[in-house]
Design a protein around this motif. Structure first.
Motif, mmCIF file in Angstrom:
data_model
loop_
_atom_site.group_PDB
_atom_site.id
_atom_site.type_symbol
_atom_site.label_atom_id
_atom_site.label_comp_id
_atom_site.label_asym_id
_atom_site.label_seq_id
_atom_site.Cartn_x
_atom_site.Cartn_y
_atom_site.Cartn_z
ATOM 1 N N LYS A 134 16.704 -59.333 -7.793
ATOM 2 C CA LYS A 134 18.144 -58.769 -7.833
ATOM 3 C C LYS A 134 18.350 -57.283 -7.829
ATOM 4 O O LYS A 134 19.146 -56.743 -7.708
ATOM 5 N N ARG A 135 17.098 -56.726 -8.218
ATOM 6 C CA ARG A 135 17.050 -55.393 -8.513
ATOM 7 C C ARG A 135 16.154 -54.677 -7.566
ATOM 8 O O ARG A 135 15.007 -54.907 -7.727
ATOM 9 N N TRP A 136 16.813 -53.546 -6.740
ATOM 10 C CA TRP A 136 16.023 -52.764 -5.969
ATOM 11 C C TRP A 136 16.278 -51.513 -6.178
ATOM 12 O O TRP A 136 17.076 -51.036 -6.855
ATOM 13 N N PRO A 137 15.361 -50.322 -5.856
ATOM 14 C CA PRO A 137 14.083 -50.786 -5.313
ATOM 15 C C PRO A 137 13.007 -51.561 -6.356
ATOM 16 O O PRO A 137 13.163 -51.055 -7.689
ATOM 17 N N ILE A 138 12.147 -52.418 -6.019
ATOM 18 C CA ILE A 138 11.062 -52.710 -6.856
ATOM 19 C C ILE A 138 10.108 -51.736 -7.076
ATOM 20 O O ILE A 138 9.477 -51.164 -6.176
ATOM 21 N N MET A 139 9.804 -51.297 -8.179
ATOM 22 C CA MET A 139 8.759 -50.279 -8.479
ATOM 23 C C MET A 139 7.251 -50.708 -8.272
ATOM 24 O O MET A 139 6.437 -50.146 -7.729
ATOM 25 N N LYS A 140 7.035 -51.908 -8.985
ATOM 26 C CA LYS A 140 5.756 -52.335 -8.862
ATOM 27 C C LYS A 140 5.782 -53.975 -8.489
ATOM 28 O O LYS A 140 6.476 -54.691 -8.977
ATOM 29 N N MET A 141 4.541 -54.225 -7.695
ATOM 30 C CA MET A 141 4.235 -55.625 -7.513
ATOM 31 C C MET A 141 2.882 -55.928 -7.849
ATOM 32 O O MET A 141 2.023 -55.149 -7.427
ATOM 33 N N GLY A 142 2.596 -57.130 -8.617
ATOM 34 C CA GLY A 142 1.139 -57.631 -8.772
ATOM 35 C C GLY A 142 1.090 -58.587 -7.827
ATOM 36 O O GLY A 142 1.612 -59.710 -7.890
ATOM 37 N N ALA B 91 10.374 -50.165 0.347
ATOM 38 C CA ALA B 91 9.204 -51.136 -0.132
ATOM 39 C C ALA B 91 8.823 -50.725 -1.396
ATOM 40 O O ALA B 91 8.963 -49.568 -2.206
ATOM 41 N N PRO B 92 8.435 -51.713 -2.374
ATOM 42 C CA PRO B 92 7.854 -51.502 -3.680
ATOM 43 C C PRO B 92 7.128 -50.081 -3.604
ATOM 44 O O PRO B 92 6.131 -49.923 -2.666
ATOM 45 N N LYS B 93 7.313 -49.171 -4.429
ATOM 46 C CA LYS B 93 6.465 -47.882 -4.711
ATOM 47 C C LYS B 93 4.910 -48.529 -4.986
ATOM 48 O O LYS B 93 4.079 -47.630 -4.267
ATOM 49 N N GLU B 94 4.602 -49.349 -5.663
ATOM 50 C CA GLU B 94 3.179 -49.485 -6.059
ATOM 51 C C GLU B 94 2.953 -50.937 -6.059
ATOM 52 O O GLU B 94 3.441 -51.699 -6.416
ATOM 53 N N LEU B 95 1.782 -51.181 -5.373
ATOM 54 C CA LEU B 95 1.273 -52.493 -5.012
ATOM 55 C C LEU B 95 -0.131 -52.666 -5.886
ATOM 56 O O LEU B 95 -1.131 -51.862 -5.509
ATOM 57 N N MET B 96 -0.328 -53.416 -6.910
ATOM 58 C CA MET B 96 -1.372 -53.779 -7.698
ATOM 59 C C MET B 96 -2.114 -54.895 -7.027
ATOM 60 O O MET B 96 -1.749 -56.036 -6.951
ATOM 61 N N LEU B 97 -3.357 -54.634 -6.380
ATOM 62 C CA LEU B 97 -3.930 -55.661 -5.553
ATOM 63 C C LEU B 97 -5.163 -56.068 -6.199
ATOM 64 O O LEU B 97 -6.080 -55.246 -6.506
ATOM 65 N N TYR B 98 -5.136 -57.367 -6.859
ATOM 66 C CA TYR B 98 -6.191 -57.898 -7.584
ATOM 67 C C TYR B 98 -7.255 -58.795 -6.862
ATOM 68 O O TYR B 98 -6.576 -59.740 -6.191
ATOM 69 N N MET B 99 -8.356 -58.421 -6.850
ATOM 70 C CA MET B 99 -9.306 -59.143 -5.955
ATOM 71 C C MET B 99 -10.226 -59.812 -6.928
ATOM 72 O O MET B 99 -10.988 -59.168 -7.862
ATOM 73 N N SER C 266 2.495 -60.399 -15.002
ATOM 74 C CA SER C 266 2.101 -59.246 -14.271
ATOM 75 C C SER C 266 2.143 -59.467 -12.895
ATOM 76 O O SER C 266 1.921 -58.562 -11.943
ATOM 77 N N LEU C 267 2.047 -60.835 -12.456
ATOM 78 C CA LEU C 267 1.850 -61.070 -11.039
ATOM 79 C C LEU C 267 3.149 -61.444 -10.502
ATOM 80 O O LEU C 267 3.786 -62.379 -10.839
ATOM 81 N N HIS C 268 3.425 -61.195 -9.049
ATOM 82 C CA HIS C 268 4.332 -61.673 -8.231
ATOM 83 C C HIS C 268 4.049 -62.595 -7.338
ATOM 84 O O HIS C 268 4.841 -63.623 -7.029
#
Length: 379
Positions: free
Chosen positions: A48-56, A90-98, A155-157
């Motif tokens: 509902k809220r843009w822009p998304i700042m972070k995506m996990g 696009a989301p400003k930050e993508l937190m990519l967890y391996m 913390s995860l999308h």
């Protein structure tokens, strides 16, 4: 035996490594692309809220080699394409967890990160000095078992997992008699000759593990977050159907030829049980409904040839189907077999296994079944 202690794909980049023998797993990842892209679109469209700042974003059971970062690349591409399609930033930050177990070859992933970032910049059409509308990607390794908490609350999308959830957290209990003798004699996994108690023990261990997996992710994911999970399974309710257990049957036969020649003790074979289980969709659905945090958005089952993925290789290939299947399986299970039987028999064992597979495939084209299921975190 707990898998956290003994299970890891073969490390490095030599001829028996997972990095060089994971074409089957790559093929499976390609089969899940549409489900992954659909999940990303749904996440971004429902926000509902843009822009998304972070995506996990987490890839659970990432392993190593070229497949690991290819999954993340496709997810980032889907996010940027969807944002562009919606005419949104696009989301400003993508937190990519391996994520994978502690024994995973994370160094292999780290060594590939410079080329990953370079390719990402090229695909998005910018360089180090440009201002751009794409996302900043922060890649982290998170070692540990996914049958428990790994990430902070909400913390995860998006969660992705491929070719991992068929591995149990441990060998099921109840596979020995009161004297400590193995009940699943001459076998490494469920088979037509396995006692009913063995089938029940495996089924119960999977239910316990999968429920724990769902409960852990339910705490870590935001409302409306999505998971795309793919793993070896079966379409039949019968856990002894050839599609889900015959590769283990042939491996057991190869081991028993070593027993007959006095190279392996028969009790060693009887006491080994693979921490592995291939569920059917009905079992998954029951545990999902029981845990209650997720609902099923979609599910698919794919038939896959044992030696599939070979078309993804570059250069000529002179190996037989049996040899290709043996190399693929060895890259995955050698660590466990070596821990139990010793390293000295591995070359001979997989040479014999290749011949058993070649003979089997000359008579019938048994398929693997890969299940792909997309889940949504309930509000």
């Amino acid at each position: 035996m707990e898998t956290v202690e003994t299970l890891h794909m073969n490390k490095g980049v030599d001829e028996t490594s997972y990095a060089m023998n994971s074409f089957l797993q790559r093929k499976i990842i390609l089969l899940t692309n549409q489900a992954t892209k659909k999940a990303i679109v749904e996440i971004l469209c429902s926000t509902k809220r843009w822009p998304i700042m972070k995506m996990g974003i987490a890839d659970l059971g990432c392993s190593s080699g070229p497949n690991a970062l290819s999954v993340i690349s496709e997810i980032v591409e889907a996010i940027n394409e969807t944002s562009s399609m919606m005419n949104q930033t696009a989301p400003k930050e993508l937190m990519l967890y391996m994520n994978d177990l502690f024994t995973n070859d994370f160094n292999n992933i780290f060594a590939s990160l410079p080329s990953f970032h370079k390719k990402l910049r090229q695909d998005m059409g910018y360089n180090n000095h440009d201002n751009h509308n794409g996302s900043n990607c922060f890649v982290s390794a998170v070692p540990g078992t996914f049958y428990g908490r790994l990430f902070p609350t909400k913390s995860l999308h998006f969660v992705h997992s491929s070719s991992s959830l068929h591995w149990l957290s441990q060998v099921p209990r109840g596979l020995e008699d009161e004297r400590g003798k193995g009940l699943n004699k001459g076998k490494l996994y469920i088979s037509k000759s396995s006692p009913n108690c063995v089938l029940k023990a495996y089924s119960q261990q999977f239910k316990n593990d999968f429920s724990q997996f769902l409960e852990s992710r339910s705490q870590e994911m935001v409302h409306g977050g999505r998971m795309v999970l793919s793993f070896m399974g079966r379409e039949s309710m019968d856990p002894t159907s050839p599609n889900c257990c015959y590769q283990w049957e042939l491996l057991a036969q190869a081991l028993m030829t070593l027993v007959l020649e006095g190279l392996v003790e028969e009790e060693k074979v009887d006491s080994f049980n693979a921490p592995y289980y291939t569920p059917c969709f009905e079992e998954l659905k029951m545990e999902i409904e029981k845990e209650g945090s997720f609902m099923v958005d979609s599910h698919e089952a794919y038939e896959i040839d044992w030696d599939t993925g070979i078309e993804l290789q570059s250069g000529g290939d002179t190996m037989s189907s049996g040899e290709r299947v043996a190399k693929t399986l060895r890259a995955v299970v050698e660590s466990m077999l070596e821990y139990h039987f010793g390293s000295h028999i591995m070359d001979e064992l997989f040479q014999r296994y290749a011949k058993h597979v070649e003979d089997h495939l000359s008579k019938t084209r048994t398929k693997c079944i890969n299940l792909v299921i997309s889940l949504v975190k309930r509000q």
